[in-house]
Design a protein around this motif. Sequence first.
Motif, mmCIF file in Angstrom:
data_model
loop_
_atom_site.group_PDB
_atom_site.id
_atom_site.type_symbol
_atom_site.label_atom_id
_atom_site.label_comp_id
_atom_site.label_asym_id
_atom_site.label_seq_id
_atom_site.Cartn_x
_atom_site.Cartn_y
_atom_site.Cartn_z
ATOM 1 N N PHE A 62 -0.628 -0.429 3.100
ATOM 2 C CA PHE A 62 -0.084 0.567 3.987
ATOM 3 C C PHE A 62 0.750 1.530 3.170
ATOM 4 C CE2 PHE A 62 3.582 -2.248 3.906
ATOM 5 C CZ PHE A 62 4.666 -1.444 4.161
ATOM 6 N N HIS A 63 1.024 2.669 3.749
ATOM 7 C CA HIS A 63 1.832 3.695 3.090
ATOM 8 C C HIS A 63 3.014 4.037 3.985
ATOM 9 C CE1 HIS A 63 2.864 7.246 0.762
ATOM 10 N NE2 HIS A 63 3.069 7.842 1.921
ATOM 11 N N THR A 64 4.181 4.169 3.381
ATOM 12 C CA THR A 64 5.342 4.636 4.115
ATOM 13 C C THR A 64 5.956 5.826 3.385
ATOM 14 O OG1 THR A 64 7.552 4.103 4.956
ATOM 15 C CG2 THR A 64 6.822 2.861 3.030
ATOM 16 N N ASP A 65 6.241 6.880 4.133
ATOM 17 C CA ASP A 65 6.886 8.071 3.578
ATOM 18 C C ASP A 65 8.406 7.949 3.595
ATOM 19 O OD1 ASP A 65 4.570 9.537 2.995
ATOM 20 O OD2 ASP A 65 4.413 10.243 5.055
ATOM 21 N N ALA A 66 8.919 6.887 4.196
ATOM 22 C CA ALA A 66 10.366 6.693 4.301
ATOM 23 C C ALA A 66 10.735 5.337 3.722
ATOM 24 C CB ALA A 66 10.794 6.758 5.769
ATOM 25 N N ASP A 67 11.961 5.238 3.216
ATOM 26 C CA ASP A 67 12.484 3.939 2.810
ATOM 27 C C ASP A 67 12.662 3.109 4.076
ATOM 28 O OD1 ASP A 67 12.600 4.896 0.206
ATOM 29 O OD2 ASP A 67 14.751 5.341 0.304
ATOM 30 N N LEU A 68 12.332 1.823 3.992
ATOM 31 C CA LEU A 68 12.446 0.929 5.133
ATOM 32 C C LEU A 68 13.353 -0.241 4.801
ATOM 33 C CD1 LEU A 68 8.663 0.621 6.126
ATOM 34 C CD2 LEU A 68 10.359 2.178 7.106
ATOM 35 N N VAL A 69 13.831 -0.907 5.834
ATOM 36 C CA VAL A 69 14.467 -2.201 5.707
ATOM 37 C C VAL A 69 13.650 -3.138 6.593
ATOM 38 C CG1 VAL A 69 16.540 -3.578 6.080
ATOM 39 C CG2 VAL A 69 16.742 -1.215 5.284
ATOM 40 N N VAL A 70 13.000 -4.110 5.967
ATOM 41 C CA VAL A 70 12.190 -5.086 6.701
ATOM 42 C C VAL A 70 13.018 -6.364 6.752
ATOM 43 C CG1 VAL A 70 9.990 -6.276 6.831
ATOM 44 C CG2 VAL A 70 10.105 -3.994 5.806
ATOM 45 N N ARG A 71 13.449 -6.723 7.960
ATOM 46 C CA ARG A 71 14.470 -7.746 8.193
ATOM 47 C C ARG A 71 15.683 -7.346 7.367
ATOM 48 N NH1 ARG A 71 14.623 -11.813 11.191
ATOM 49 N NH2 ARG A 71 12.428 -12.267 11.216
ATOM 50 N N ASP A 72 15.963 -7.981 6.244
ATOM 51 C CA ASP A 72 17.110 -7.606 5.408
ATOM 52 C C ASP A 72 16.681 -7.089 4.041
ATOM 53 O OD1 ASP A 72 19.022 -8.421 7.330
ATOM 54 O OD2 ASP A 72 18.747 -10.511 6.723
ATOM 55 N N MET A 73 15.393 -6.900 3.828
ATOM 56 C CA MET A 73 14.888 -6.495 2.519
ATOM 57 C C MET A 73 14.644 -4.992 2.471
ATOM 58 S SD MET A 73 11.520 -7.753 0.445
ATOM 59 C CE MET A 73 10.398 -6.711 1.355
ATOM 60 N N ALA A 74 15.288 -4.312 1.517
ATOM 61 C CA ALA A 74 15.066 -2.875 1.322
ATOM 62 C C ALA A 74 13.687 -2.672 0.709
ATOM 63 C CB ALA A 74 16.142 -2.305 0.411
ATOM 64 N N LEU A 75 12.932 -1.721 1.261
ATOM 65 C CA LEU A 75 11.589 -1.413 0.792
ATOM 66 C C LEU A 75 11.486 0.088 0.554
ATOM 67 C CD1 LEU A 75 8.727 -2.634 0.293
ATOM 68 C CD2 LEU A 75 8.197 -1.968 2.637
ATOM 69 N N PRO A 76 11.403 0.512 -0.717
ATOM 70 C CA PRO A 76 11.308 1.947 -0.998
ATOM 71 C C PRO A 76 9.998 2.533 -0.500
ATOM 72 C CG PRO A 76 11.716 0.673 -3.022
ATOM 73 C CD PRO A 76 11.424 -0.294 -1.924
ATOM 74 N N LYS A 77 10.016 3.827 -0.175
ATOM 75 C CA LYS A 77 8.777 4.476 0.260
ATOM 76 C C LYS A 77 7.715 4.283 -0.816
ATOM 77 C CE LYS A 77 10.685 8.919 -1.103
ATOM 78 N NZ LYS A 77 11.126 10.214 -0.614
ATOM 79 N N GLY A 78 6.461 4.203 -0.352
ATOM 80 C CA GLY A 78 5.371 3.983 -1.299
ATOM 81 C C GLY A 78 4.184 3.302 -0.642
ATOM 82 N N ASP A 79 3.326 2.734 -1.476
ATOM 83 C CA ASP A 79 2.097 2.074 -1.028
ATOM 84 C C ASP A 79 2.189 0.575 -1.283
ATOM 85 O OD1 ASP A 79 0.487 4.405 -0.271
ATOM 86 O OD2 ASP A 79 0.651 4.925 -2.393
ATOM 87 N N TYR A 80 1.788 -0.211 -0.290
ATOM 88 C CA TYR A 80 1.879 -1.664 -0.355
ATOM 89 C C TYR A 80 0.693 -2.286 0.371
ATOM 90 C CZ TYR A 80 6.706 -0.469 -1.437
ATOM 91 O OH TYR A 80 7.824 0.076 -2.001
ATOM 92 N N THR A 81 0.510 -3.581 0.147
ATOM 93 C CA THR A 81 -0.455 -4.364 0.904
ATOM 94 C C THR A 81 0.312 -5.510 1.556
ATOM 95 O OG1 THR A 81 -2.254 -3.817 -0.609
ATOM 96 C CG2 THR A 81 -2.550 -5.773 0.742
ATOM 97 N N LEU A 82 -0.028 -5.825 2.807
ATOM 98 C CA LEU A 82 0.616 -6.919 3.523
ATOM 99 C C LEU A 82 -0.290 -8.148 3.529
ATOM 100 C CD1 LEU A 82 2.029 -5.100 6.671
ATOM 101 C CD2 LEU A 82 3.219 -5.641 4.550
ATOM 102 N N TYR A 83 0.318 -9.300 3.321
ATOM 103 C CA TYR A 83 -0.348 -10.594 3.454
ATOM 104 C C TYR A 83 0.549 -11.460 4.316
ATOM 105 C CZ TYR A 83 -3.034 -9.124 -0.651
ATOM 106 O OH TYR A 83 -3.838 -8.437 -1.520
ATOM 107 N N VAL A 84 -0.015 -12.517 4.879
ATOM 108 C CA VAL A 84 0.773 -13.467 5.653
ATOM 109 C C VAL A 84 0.471 -14.865 5.143
ATOM 110 C CG1 VAL A 84 1.266 -14.399 7.936
ATOM 111 C CG2 VAL A 84 0.747 -11.973 7.682
ATOM 112 N N LEU A 85 1.519 -15.603 4.800
ATOM 113 C CA LEU A 85 1.377 -17.008 4.443
ATOM 114 C C LEU A 85 1.591 -17.799 5.723
ATOM 115 C CD1 LEU A 85 3.385 -17.137 1.091
ATOM 116 C CD2 LEU A 85 0.917 -16.943 1.415
ATOM 117 N N VAL A 86 0.559 -18.499 6.153
ATOM 118 C CA VAL A 86 0.584 -19.210 7.436
ATOM 119 C C VAL A 86 0.900 -20.681 7.192
ATOM 120 C CG1 VAL A 86 -0.787 -19.873 9.439
ATOM 121 C CG2 VAL A 86 -1.050 -17.591 8.442
#
Length: 105
Positions: A1-25
């Motif tokens: 995914f791509h974000t044009d804004a800095d995010l905070v996911v729960r308590d983790m700072a995530l700078p704007k940019g490109d990422y891939t999401l996975y889920v450990l089940v």
Amino acid sequence: FHTDADLVVRDMALPKGDYTLYVLVDAKQWQLVISKQKDPGQKYDEKADYGRIPMDMSNSRTPIETYKVTLANTTEREGKLQLEWENTIASVPFKIDVVPGDPDW
């Protein structure tokens, strides 16, 4: 995914940019994995993990036969990523990291 804004996911700072999401089940606790890998078609590489975030867990009232992903606003600058499958609902809050005095916000 791509974000044009800095995010905070729960308590983790995530700078704007490109990422891939996975889920450990896991039966008790799912974890959202944010990876610096740019191509979700690549083989998962743990060394590329930006971070892992424990998800809020709950049970669904009825079985969920089709995996469901929902991205919803909870306020103007906050939201929730929710994953639903079988008898499990897992979610994690996120928000746009607003910088005071930043003219873009």
